[in-house]
Design a protein around this motif. Structure first.
Motif, PDB file in Angstrom:
ATOM      1  N   SER A   9       0.144  19.059  75.131  1.00 12.59           N
ATOM      2  CA  SER A   9       0.217  19.764  73.852  1.00 12.59           C
ATOM      3  C   SER A   9       1.638  19.754  73.287  1.00 12.59           C
ATOM      4  CB  SER A   9      -0.291  21.207  74.001  1.00 12.59           C
ATOM      5  OG  SER A   9       0.571  21.964  74.843  1.00 12.59           O
ATOM      6  N   LEU A  10       2.644  19.855  74.156  1.00 10.32           N
ATOM      7  CA  LEU A  10       4.031  19.839  73.705  1.00 10.32           C
ATOM      8  C   LEU A  10       4.419  18.472  73.145  1.00 10.32           C
ATOM      9  CD1 LEU A  10       6.708  21.394  73.498  1.00 10.32           C
ATOM     10  CD2 LEU A  10       7.259  20.605  75.812  1.00 10.32           C
ATOM     11  N   VAL A  11       4.008  17.410  73.836  1.00 11.73           N
ATOM     12  CA  VAL A  11       4.273  16.056  73.343  1.00 11.73           C
ATOM     13  C   VAL A  11       3.561  15.833  72.012  1.00 11.73           C
ATOM     14  CG1 VAL A  11       3.914  13.601  73.794  1.00 11.73           C
ATOM     15  CG2 VAL A  11       4.698  15.105  75.635  1.00 11.73           C
ATOM     16  N   LEU A  12       2.340  16.333  71.895  1.00 14.15           N
ATOM     17  CA  LEU A  12       1.578  16.179  70.659  1.00 14.15           C
ATOM     18  C   LEU A  12       2.298  16.836  69.483  1.00 14.15           C
ATOM     19  CD1 LEU A  12      -1.007  15.312  69.179  1.00 14.15           C
ATOM     20  CD2 LEU A  12      -2.046  17.475  69.905  1.00 14.15           C
ATOM     21  N   VAL A  13       2.779  18.059  69.687  1.00 13.81           N
ATOM     22  CA  VAL A  13       3.436  18.779  68.595  1.00 13.81           C
ATOM     23  C   VAL A  13       4.811  18.193  68.283  1.00 13.81           C
ATOM     24  CG1 VAL A  13       4.421  20.994  67.905  1.00 13.81           C
ATOM     25  CG2 VAL A  13       2.173  20.915  68.969  1.00 13.81           C
ATOM     26  N   ALA A  21      -6.611  25.366  79.302  1.00 15.31           N
ATOM     27  CA  ALA A  21      -6.870  25.880  77.958  1.00 15.31           C
ATOM     28  C   ALA A  21      -5.791  26.851  77.501  1.00 15.31           C
ATOM     29  CB  ALA A  21      -8.239  26.571  77.911  1.00 15.31           C
ATOM     30  N   GLN A  22      -5.258  27.641  78.418  1.00 16.70           N
ATOM     31  CA  GLN A  22      -4.351  28.713  78.023  1.00 16.70           C
ATOM     32  C   GLN A  22      -2.878  28.316  78.023  1.00 16.70           C
ATOM     33  OE1 GLN A  22      -3.545  32.254  80.443  1.00 16.70           O
ATOM     34  NE2 GLN A  22      -4.599  33.441  78.881  1.00 16.70           N
ATOM     35  N   GLN A  23      -2.511  27.308  78.795  1.00 12.97           N
ATOM     36  CA  GLN A  23      -1.087  26.980  78.934  1.00 12.97           C
ATOM     37  C   GLN A  23      -0.394  26.648  77.613  1.00 12.97           C
ATOM     38  OE1 GLN A  23       0.791  27.422  81.584  1.00 12.97           O
ATOM     39  NE2 GLN A  23       2.580  26.761  80.433  1.00 12.97           N
ATOM     40  N   PRO A  24      -1.026  25.965  76.650  1.00 15.62           N
ATOM     41  CA  PRO A  24      -0.332  25.725  75.378  1.00 15.62           C
ATOM     42  C   PRO A  24       0.141  26.992  74.680  1.00 15.62           C
ATOM     43  CG  PRO A  24      -2.190  24.245  75.553  1.00 15.62           C
ATOM     44  CD  PRO A  24      -2.287  25.193  76.727  1.00 15.62           C
ATOM     45  N   PHE A  25      -0.528  28.110  74.910  1.00 17.57           N
ATOM     46  CA  PHE A  25      -0.054  29.362  74.327  1.00 17.57           C
ATOM     47  C   PHE A  25       1.356  29.670  74.828  1.00 17.57           C
ATOM     48  CE2 PHE A  25       0.489  33.970  75.100  1.00 17.57           C
ATOM     49  CZ  PHE A  25       0.638  34.373  73.782  1.00 17.57           C
ATOM     50  N   HIS A  26       1.569  29.522  76.128  1.00 20.61           N
ATOM     51  CA  HIS A  26       2.892  29.801  76.692  1.00 20.61           C
ATOM     52  C   HIS A  26       3.892  28.714  76.314  1.00 20.61           C
ATOM     53  CE1 HIS A  26       1.191  33.071  79.068  1.00 20.61           C
ATOM     54  NE2 HIS A  26       0.199  32.262  79.373  1.00 20.61           N
ATOM     55  N   THR A  27       3.444  27.450  76.317  1.00 17.85           N
ATOM     56  CA  THR A  27       4.356  26.333  76.053  1.00 17.85           C
ATOM     57  C   THR A  27       4.725  26.239  74.578  1.00 17.85           C
ATOM     58  OG1 THR A  27       3.398  25.102  77.915  1.00 17.85           O
ATOM     59  CG2 THR A  27       4.662  23.852  76.301  1.00 17.85           C
ATOM     60  N   LEU A  28       3.722  26.280  73.700  1.00 19.37           N
ATOM     61  CA  LEU A  28       3.952  26.064  72.274  1.00 19.37           C
ATOM     62  C   LEU A  28       4.378  27.330  71.545  1.00 19.37           C
ATOM     63  CD1 LEU A  28       0.910  23.756  71.372  1.00 19.37           C
ATOM     64  CD2 LEU A  28       3.221  23.089  72.063  1.00 19.37           C
ATOM     65  N   VAL A  29       3.658  28.426  71.774  1.00 17.56           N
ATOM     66  CA  VAL A  29       3.903  29.644  70.996  1.00 17.56           C
ATOM     67  C   VAL A  29       5.065  30.453  71.558  1.00 17.56           C
ATOM     68  CG1 VAL A  29       2.913  31.830  70.227  1.00 17.56           C
ATOM     69  CG2 VAL A  29       1.516  29.758  70.216  1.00 17.56           C
ATOM     70  N   ARG A  66       4.378  25.580  62.342  1.00 12.27           N
ATOM     71  CA  ARG A  66       3.355  26.608  62.112  1.00 12.27           C
ATOM     72  C   ARG A  66       2.001  26.195  62.687  1.00 12.27           C
ATOM     73  NH1 ARG A  66       3.906  26.484  55.909  1.00 12.27           N
ATOM     74  NH2 ARG A  66       1.879  27.555  56.013  1.00 12.27           N
ATOM     75  N   ALA A  67       1.743  24.882  62.698  1.00 11.64           N
ATOM     76  CA  ALA A  67       0.459  24.385  63.204  1.00 11.64           C
ATOM     77  C   ALA A  67       0.311  24.583  64.701  1.00 11.64           C
ATOM     78  CB  ALA A  67       0.302  22.902  62.863  1.00 11.64           C
ATOM     79  N   SER A  68       1.402  24.915  65.386  1.00 10.79           N
ATOM     80  CA  SER A  68       1.298  25.157  66.826  1.00 10.79           C
ATOM     81  C   SER A  68       0.370  26.331  67.121  1.00 10.79           C
ATOM     82  CB  SER A  68       2.682  25.422  67.429  1.00 10.79           C
ATOM     83  OG  SER A  68       3.286  26.567  66.837  1.00 10.79           O
ATOM     84  N   GLY A  69       0.282  27.295  66.188  1.00  9.34           N
ATOM     85  CA  GLY A  69      -0.625  28.433  66.381  1.00  9.34           C
ATOM     86  C   GLY A  69      -2.081  28.039  66.312  1.00  9.34           C
ATOM     87  N   PRO A  70      -2.541  27.432  65.195  1.00  3.09           N
ATOM     88  CA  PRO A  70      -3.938  26.980  65.124  1.00  3.09           C
ATOM     89  C   PRO A  70      -4.292  25.948  66.187  1.00  3.09           C
ATOM     90  CG  PRO A  70      -2.991  27.107  62.931  1.00  3.09           C
ATOM     91  CD  PRO A  70      -1.868  27.338  63.886  1.00  3.09           C
ATOM     92  N   PHE A  91       6.945  27.718  68.447  1.00  2.70           N
ATOM     93  CA  PHE A  91       6.833  28.764  67.435  1.00  2.70           C
ATOM     94  C   PHE A  91       7.927  29.817  67.558  1.00  2.70           C
ATOM     95  CE2 PHE A  91       5.333  32.559  65.322  1.00  2.70           C
ATOM     96  CZ  PHE A  91       4.865  32.042  64.125  1.00  2.70           C
ATOM     97  N   ALA A  92       8.249  30.244  68.768  1.00  2.50           N
ATOM     98  CA  ALA A  92       9.282  31.277  68.926  1.00  2.50           C
ATOM     99  C   ALA A  92      10.628  30.837  68.349  1.00  2.50           C
ATOM    100  CB  ALA A  92       9.416  31.671  70.400  1.00  2.50           C
ATOM    101  N   PRO A  93      11.139  29.628  68.684  1.00  2.00           N
ATOM    102  CA  PRO A  93      12.397  29.199  68.049  1.00  2.00           C
ATOM    103  C   PRO A  93      12.274  29.068  66.532  1.00  2.00           C
ATOM    104  CG  PRO A  93      11.922  27.869  69.985  1.00  2.00           C
ATOM    105  CD  PRO A  93      10.700  28.680  69.712  1.00  2.00           C
ATOM    106  N   TYR A  94      11.106  28.577  66.060  1.00  2.00           N
ATOM    107  CA  TYR A  94      10.899  28.464  64.612  1.00  2.00           C
ATOM    108  C   TYR A  94      10.941  29.838  63.946  1.00  2.00           C
ATOM    109  CZ  TYR A  94       7.988  28.649  60.416  1.00  2.00           C
ATOM    110  OH  TYR A  94       7.493  28.934  59.169  1.00  2.00           O
ATOM    111  N   PHE A  95      10.291  30.817  64.546  1.00  2.00           N
ATOM    112  CA  PHE A  95      10.269  32.162  63.981  1.00  2.00           C
ATOM    113  C   PHE A  95      11.681  32.721  63.867  1.00  2.00           C
ATOM    114  CE2 PHE A  95      10.317  36.763  64.624  1.00  2.00           C
ATOM    115  CZ  PHE A  95       9.474  37.194  63.615  1.00  2.00           C
ATOM    116  N   ALA A  96      12.472  32.578  64.930  1.00  2.00           N
ATOM    117  CA  ALA A  96      13.820  33.147  64.926  1.00  2.00           C
ATOM    118  C   ALA A  96      14.725  32.416  63.940  1.00  2.00           C
ATOM    119  CB  ALA A  96      14.410  33.080  66.330  1.00  2.00           C
ATOM    120  N   ALA A  97      14.538  31.100  63.816  1.00  4.45           N
ATOM    121  CA  ALA A  97      15.461  30.311  62.999  1.00  4.45           C
ATOM    122  C   ALA A  97      15.075  30.265  61.529  1.00  4.45           C
ATOM    123  CB  ALA A  97      15.540  28.882  63.550  1.00  4.45           C
TER     124      ALA A  97
END
Length: 479
Positions: free
Chosen positions: A175-179, A35-43, A211-215, A48-54
């Motif tokens: 989750s990474l493949v999905l996004v 349940a928690q790993q997508p937070f580390h992988t996606l966010v 952005r949808a990676s957060g929800p 999300f982190a590369p998106y935020f910076a770029a």
């Protein structure tokens, strides 16, 4: 060998499984990692982190700075409060209420990331969301980890931790493949990494897929953390809350006073502090290094991340079995050695060189550097998964059962208190080698700039002999 076998308490650890736990209770606890790993992988890492910076911040440098502030504040709050709340939780009893409260905070923080639109002016709202997400998600893990020793006998802890961590990597991979494959699309082409139009009508121009990676992380967490709350048993309440707070604080103060004298426990916290900082830095700068030195595209870095998640799952699973047979200290030691080897492979690989030997006259003339870097990434994922799973087991060996939540709080403190060492050491080393004194090119300075990671791993390895474990394969055979 006897002191190594029986560990810091100088006696065999009591069987933590006072009563058998149903299989669904164990699976419920394991699903928390899923349940928690997508937070580390996606966010935190790939989306999300590369998106935020770029795209959200004014520029990439400012984005990296602001991201560091937000995640650093969240980590600092964890570092300052986790030992205290862990001690209080040990004195009061149940861990699920703590997991629930911090889960709400983490889920709200992740959901708020949807509102991080490209080029937005005031970033305060987003920075608060990032800090809340880090604070809630990672704090929930502290109390969930503390439930582990009460689920199975000590002889099965290594396999349980490794299987759960491996399951988490699989969740992160899916989750990474999905996004990347179905949601996050390039603003230029409007297509995802797999060549599809984004699902749900997500707009590539406004980066709705990123952005949808957060929800998505929030929904994923709510769904898959639910079995732990429903089926995994918790320990009963020990005392009234007011008395528990006082006793918890008294116990923490007593622990901190005697900690330097508990050589094995203190040695583990110090050793893990350095090798976990090195591992986090390796994860954080791997993609940046690949882009700068090897000239990789976002798609290649995405494949690199998918590969690391696959091997991370396998490494955690295999490491859990090795932990059960040989003990967690052996797994941690070999994992550090493999990670040091990987760092050497990474530093020695460029577009024209492998192991500092020229294999191509010009960039792109040989695929061998890419293959070597993918191989290093696979080994990093595998060793990283096994070392993190084994570290949970080795920490349990350092304390008695009634102090385990406090121990995971101190573990979080030691990990968060020095997370700046790796990134700052890399930054300073890169700037040092890029200065006019040496005359190195940008790529050469970037290569040499990651050498502090090796130093951190070596320090962790040197401190590891101070750490003792209570468990060996002979005990498994006897059990």
């Amino acid at each position: 060998m006897d002191d190594e076998k029986h560990g810091p308490a100088s006696r065999p650890a009591p069987d933590p499984a006072a009563r058998p736990v149903a299989r669904r209770g164990i699976w419920g606890w394991m699903l928390f990692d899923w349940a928690q790993q997508p937070f580390h992988t996606l966010v935190i890492t790939f989306v999300f982190a590369p998106y935020f910076a770029a795209a959200v911040a004014p520029d990439a440098a400012r984005g990296q700075e602001l991201w560091g502030y937000a995640t650093g504040i969240g980590g600092l709050l964890i570092a300052l409060s986790s030992p205290v709340l862990g001690a209080i939780a040990d004195a009061s009893g149940p861990r699920k209420p703590w997991v629930f409260v911090f889960s709400i905070i983490g889920v709200i923080g992740c959901w708020m990331l949807w509102y991080a639109t490209p080029g937005m002016g005031d970033l305060t709202f987003v920075l608060i969301a990032i800090a809340l997400a880090v604070f809630g998600m990672e704090f929930a893990a502290v109390f969930n980890n503390a439930m582990m020793p009460d689920l199975v006998p000590r002889s099965e802890l290594g396999r349980l931790s490794g299987s759960a961590w491996g399951l988490g990597y699989v969740g992160g991979l899916i989750s990474l493949v999905l996004v990347l494959g179905f949601m996050s699309a390039s603003p230029e082409s409007g297509r995802t990494m797999l060549g599809f139009e984004p699902i749900f009508g997500l707009d590539p121009l406004s980066r709705e897929g990123d952005r949808a990676s957060g929800p998505l992380t929030a929904l994923w967490y709510v769904i898959f953390a639910l079995p732990m709350f429903l089926f995994t048993p918790d320990i009963p309440r020990k005392a009234a809350r007011a008395g528990a707070i006082r006793r918890g604080l008294d116990n923490l103060v007593a622990t901190l006073r005697r900690l330097p004298g508990e050589k094995s426990y203190f040695g583990f916290l110090m050793s893990s502090m350095f090798y976990r900082d090195a591992l986090n830095a390796l994860y954080a700068f791997g993609g940046i290094y690949a882009a700068g030195v090897l000239g990789w595209s976002i798609i290649q870095i995405g494949i690199f991340g998918i590969l690391a998640n696959i091997t991370g799952a396998l490494g955690a699973w295999i490491g859990g079995r090795a932990d059960q047979r040989y003990g967690p200290k052996v797994v941690v030691t070999w994992s550090i050695l493999i990670l040091i080897l990987c760092c050497v492979l990474v530093i020695s690989t460029t577009q024209t060189q492998v192991l500092f030997v020229t294999v191509a006259a010009e960039a792109g003339a040989s695929s061998l550097p890419d293959i070597v870097f993918y191989t290093a990434g696979a080994l990093i994922g595998s060793a990283g998964g096994s070392i993190q799973a084994a570290s949970r087991t080795l920490l349990v060996d350092q304390v008695e059962r009634d102090r385990v939540t406090e121990a995971f709080g101190l573990y979080a403190l030691s990990g968060k208190a020095t997370t700046f060492i790796g990134p700052l050491a890399i930054a300073f080393a890169t700037a040092f080698f890029a200065s006019e004194v040496f005359g190195f090119t940008t790529q050469e300075a970037q290569r040499l700039g990651v050498t502090p990671i090796i130093v951190l791993f070596v320090i962790g390895l040197v401190l590891l002999p101070l750490v003792k474990t209570r468990y060996y394969a002979t005990e498994a055979a006897a059990g």
